[in-house]
Design a protein around this motif. Sequence first.
Motif, PDB file in Angstrom:
ATOM      1  N   VAL A 284       7.726 -69.295  18.953  1.00 26.92           N
ATOM      2  CA  VAL A 284       7.132 -69.469  20.281  1.00 26.92           C
ATOM      3  C   VAL A 284       5.729 -70.051  20.155  1.00 26.92           C
ATOM      4  O   VAL A 284       5.384 -71.052  20.805  1.00 26.92           O
ATOM      5  CB  VAL A 284       7.096 -68.126  21.036  1.00 26.92           C
ATOM      6  CG1 VAL A 284       6.292 -68.253  22.322  1.00 26.92           C
ATOM      7  CG2 VAL A 284       8.513 -67.650  21.336  1.00 26.92           C
ATOM      8  N   ARG A 285       4.901 -69.458  19.314  1.00 26.56           N
ATOM      9  CA  ARG A 285       3.516 -69.921  19.166  1.00 26.56           C
ATOM     10  C   ARG A 285       3.455 -71.324  18.572  1.00 26.56           C
ATOM     11  O   ARG A 285       2.695 -72.173  19.033  1.00 26.56           O
ATOM     12  CB  ARG A 285       2.742 -68.939  18.291  1.00 26.56           C
ATOM     13  CG  ARG A 285       2.730 -67.521  18.803  1.00 26.56           C
ATOM     14  CD  ARG A 285       1.706 -66.676  18.074  1.00 26.56           C
ATOM     15  NE  ARG A 285       1.981 -66.581  16.646  1.00 26.56           N
ATOM     16  CZ  ARG A 285       2.710 -65.628  16.083  1.00 26.56           C
ATOM     17  NH1 ARG A 285       3.260 -64.687  16.861  1.00 26.56           N
ATOM     18  NH2 ARG A 285       2.886 -65.580  14.783  1.00 26.56           N
TER      19      ARG A 285
ATOM     20  N   ALA B  70       4.898 -74.032  21.099  1.00 26.49           N
ATOM     21  CA  ALA B  70       4.007 -74.231  22.246  1.00 26.49           C
ATOM     22  C   ALA B  70       2.819 -75.108  21.849  1.00 26.49           C
ATOM     23  O   ALA B  70       2.415 -76.012  22.599  1.00 26.49           O
ATOM     24  CB  ALA B  70       3.536 -72.880  22.779  1.00 26.49           C
ATOM     25  N   THR B  71       2.253 -74.864  20.674  1.00 21.65           N
ATOM     26  CA  THR B  71       1.130 -75.678  20.200  1.00 21.65           C
ATOM     27  C   THR B  71       1.555 -77.123  19.969  1.00 21.65           C
ATOM     28  O   THR B  71       0.841 -78.065  20.349  1.00 21.65           O
ATOM     29  CB  THR B  71       0.566 -75.083  18.896  1.00 21.65           C
ATOM     30  OG1 THR B  71       0.140 -73.740  19.131  1.00 21.65           O
ATOM     31  CG2 THR B  71      -0.612 -75.900  18.401  1.00 21.65           C
TER      32      THR B  71
ATOM     33  N   ARG C 192       2.000 -78.897  23.332  1.00 20.48           N
ATOM     34  CA  ARG C 192       0.711 -79.208  23.972  1.00 20.48           C
ATOM     35  C   ARG C 192       0.080 -80.432  23.335  1.00 20.48           C
ATOM     36  O   ARG C 192      -0.492 -81.290  24.021  1.00 20.48           O
ATOM     37  CB  ARG C 192      -0.222 -78.003  23.863  1.00 20.48           C
ATOM     38  CG  ARG C 192       0.209 -76.795  24.672  1.00 20.48           C
ATOM     39  CD  ARG C 192      -0.860 -75.724  24.685  1.00 20.48           C
ATOM     40  NE  ARG C 192      -0.343 -74.492  25.267  1.00 20.48           N
ATOM     41  CZ  ARG C 192      -0.006 -73.419  24.568  1.00 20.48           C
ATOM     42  NH1 ARG C 192      -0.149 -73.430  23.241  1.00 20.48           N
ATOM     43  NH2 ARG C 192       0.466 -72.338  25.162  1.00 20.48           N
TER      44      ARG C 192
ATOM     45  N   ILE D  24       1.610 -76.049  28.557  1.00 25.94           N
ATOM     46  CA  ILE D  24       2.964 -75.682  28.153  1.00 25.94           C
ATOM     47  C   ILE D  24       3.060 -74.167  28.011  1.00 25.94           C
ATOM     48  O   ILE D  24       2.179 -73.534  27.437  1.00 25.94           O
ATOM     49  CB  ILE D  24       3.361 -76.352  26.825  1.00 25.94           C
ATOM     50  CG1 ILE D  24       3.172 -77.866  26.907  1.00 25.94           C
ATOM     51  CG2 ILE D  24       4.785 -76.000  26.454  1.00 25.94           C
ATOM     52  CD1 ILE D  24       4.075 -78.559  27.866  1.00 25.94           C
ATOM     53  N   GLU D  25       4.132 -73.618  28.527  1.00 31.24           N
ATOM     54  CA  GLU D  25       4.404 -72.190  28.343  1.00 31.24           C
ATOM     55  C   GLU D  25       5.811 -72.042  27.773  1.00 31.24           C
ATOM     56  O   GLU D  25       6.787 -72.512  28.357  1.00 31.24           O
ATOM     57  CB  GLU D  25       4.299 -71.438  29.671  1.00 31.24           C
ATOM     58  CG  GLU D  25       4.508 -69.936  29.515  1.00 31.24           C
ATOM     59  CD  GLU D  25       4.345 -69.193  30.830  1.00 31.24           C
ATOM     60  OE1 GLU D  25       4.644 -67.986  30.860  1.00 31.24           O
ATOM     61  OE2 GLU D  25       3.931 -69.829  31.824  1.00 31.24           O
ATOM     62  N   VAL D  26       5.895 -71.393  26.615  1.00 32.99           N
ATOM     63  CA  VAL D  26       7.172 -71.183  25.928  1.00 32.99           C
ATOM     64  C   VAL D  26       7.408 -69.680  25.814  1.00 32.99           C
ATOM     65  O   VAL D  26       6.510 -68.940  25.413  1.00 32.99           O
ATOM     66  CB  VAL D  26       7.179 -71.835  24.534  1.00 32.99           C
ATOM     67  CG1 VAL D  26       8.521 -71.608  23.834  1.00 32.99           C
ATOM     68  CG2 VAL D  26       6.889 -73.324  24.640  1.00 32.99           C
ATOM     69  N   ASN D  27       8.607 -69.243  26.159  1.00 38.53           N
ATOM     70  CA  ASN D  27       8.953 -67.827  26.088  1.00 38.53           C
ATOM     71  C   ASN D  27      10.294 -67.659  25.394  1.00 38.53           C
ATOM     72  O   ASN D  27      11.220 -68.463  25.593  1.00 38.53           O
ATOM     73  CB  ASN D  27       9.030 -67.205  27.491  1.00 38.53           C
ATOM     74  CG  ASN D  27       7.685 -67.166  28.173  1.00 38.53           C
ATOM     75  OD1 ASN D  27       6.727 -66.594  27.658  1.00 38.53           O
ATOM     76  ND2 ASN D  27       7.590 -67.783  29.345  1.00 38.53           N
TER      77      ASN D  27
ATOM     78  N   TYR E 112      15.217 -69.972  24.485  1.00 42.04           N
ATOM     79  CA  TYR E 112      13.813 -70.156  24.864  1.00 42.04           C
ATOM     80  C   TYR E 112      13.738 -70.850  26.220  1.00 42.04           C
ATOM     81  O   TYR E 112      14.576 -71.703  26.546  1.00 42.04           O
ATOM     82  CB  TYR E 112      13.068 -71.012  23.837  1.00 42.04           C
ATOM     83  CG  TYR E 112      12.993 -70.417  22.452  1.00 42.04           C
ATOM     84  CD1 TYR E 112      11.907 -69.654  22.056  1.00 42.04           C
ATOM     85  CD2 TYR E 112      14.013 -70.633  21.524  1.00 42.04           C
ATOM     86  CE1 TYR E 112      11.831 -69.113  20.789  1.00 42.04           C
ATOM     87  CE2 TYR E 112      13.946 -70.098  20.249  1.00 42.04           C
ATOM     88  CZ  TYR E 112      12.848 -69.337  19.890  1.00 42.04           C
ATOM     89  OH  TYR E 112      12.787 -68.806  18.633  1.00 42.04           O
TER      90      TYR E 112
ATOM     91  N   VAL F  34      11.049 -73.169  28.592  1.00 39.27           N
ATOM     92  CA  VAL F  34       9.862 -74.013  28.466  1.00 39.27           C
ATOM     93  C   VAL F  34       9.441 -74.466  29.856  1.00 39.27           C
ATOM     94  O   VAL F  34      10.255 -75.006  30.620  1.00 39.27           O
ATOM     95  CB  VAL F  34      10.149 -75.247  27.586  1.00 39.27           C
ATOM     96  CG1 VAL F  34       8.892 -76.101  27.441  1.00 39.27           C
ATOM     97  CG2 VAL F  34      10.661 -74.818  26.210  1.00 39.27           C
TER      98      VAL F  34
ATOM     99  N   MET G 157       6.577 -76.809  31.851  1.00 41.73           N
ATOM    100  CA  MET G 157       5.584 -77.859  31.640  1.00 41.73           C
ATOM    101  C   MET G 157       5.055 -78.331  32.996  1.00 41.73           C
ATOM    102  O   MET G 157       5.614 -79.249  33.600  1.00 41.73           O
ATOM    103  CB  MET G 157       6.203 -79.041  30.879  1.00 41.73           C
ATOM    104  CG  MET G 157       6.819 -78.680  29.547  1.00 41.73           C
ATOM    105  SD  MET G 157       7.502 -80.124  28.677  1.00 41.73           S
ATOM    106  CE  MET G 157       8.848 -80.544  29.786  1.00 41.73           C
TER     107      MET G 157
END
Length: 319
Positions: A52-53, A56-57, A60, A67-70, A194, A196, A198
Motif C-alpha cells: 500500500v505505502r 501509493a508513493t 503520486r 493518490i489514496e490506496v487501501n 486494493y 485506488v 485519484m
Amino acid sequence: MNGGVNGGDDPIRLAAVDGEAVPRRGLKAVLESNVINHERLPMLEVVCERMVRLFATSMRNLTSDAIEVNLEAITSVRFGDYMDRLPLPAMFGVFQVKPWESYGIVIVDAGLIYGIVDALLGGRGGMRSLPPEGRTFTTIESSLVSRVVQMALDDFARAFEEIAPVAMGLERMEMSPRFAAIAEPSNAAAVASYSVSMDGRGGTFSVLLPYATLEPVREKLLQRFMGEKAGRDRIWAEHMASELYNTQVTLDVVLGEKIMPLREVRGLEVGQTIALTIGPDDALQVHCGGVPLGRAHIGQRSSNIAIRMATDIAKGYPK
C-alpha cells in the motif's frame, strides 16, 4: 428420482427430488465446496500492507495527483470460481515470478483503467461516466495500464524483499479471463484486493497468487510478524553467536593410525612399542568431536606440547 446402488443397500441420489437440491456427498462435495480451508499466512498480510505505502508513493510520483490506496481484503479462493465471477470489462496482467518459475495475475477493473488513462493523459479528474459496455480497450489504453501494472509488480517485489528476493515481470495483458488461465480451476489461490482513488476517479485492482506459486517461501510466510525484520529476532541471534564463539571445545591431535588384528591388540603389554608411519616433520590431523578440521605440526613451547596449524580450519576436512 434417479438412483443407483454402489454395492450396498443404500441408494446414491444423483438428481433433485421435487425441485429440492440433493446434498452433495463424499468426494464431489469436497471438490465442489465453495469454502477454501487453507492455513493463514501472516507474513503475506504484512507484504500486502507494505505494498500500500510503496504503490501509493509510486502513483503520486507518476501522476502528481493526490493518490489514496487501501488494502480491501486478503482472501483464499478457488481459481476457477474467482475468475468466473469477475465483472467485465477488465484487464488481466499475467506476470512471472522469475526465481520460482511460477505465475500470478494482476486484475484491473474498468474504473481504474479509465482513471489511469485519464490521469496519464492530462485529464482534469472528477467522476465521469464509463464507456458503454462491450467496448474493447485500445492499444494506447493497454500500453498505459501495462506500465502501471509493471510498476505495481516492482513495488510488490520490493515488499517481498524481507521474505525472499524476487523479480516480477509482466509477460502480457489479456482482456478475457479465458486467456489468463495460469492454474487449474480447482486450485486454491490468495487474492489481495486494493482500492485506488485519484482525485475523484479510480477503481480497484487485485493481485492473485496461486498457493503453488507461494510454496517456495511458504515456511517464511507462516512466521509471525515481529517488527521490520519479518519475524527474525536480531538481538537473540547476536547473543547466540557471541555465546557460540565463547564455547570451549576439546581438540584431538591424531599422532598416527595403524590397523592391527584383534589378536595383536589383545596381546599388547606395558612398554611395548607400536611403530607408526608418521614422520616427525609430517602434518598431523586435528579432530574435534570426531570431525577432522585440518592439519597441524607438533612441537614444544614453554615446556608444553604445542601444535601449529598448517592449514585453514574447514568443517568436514577429508580424512
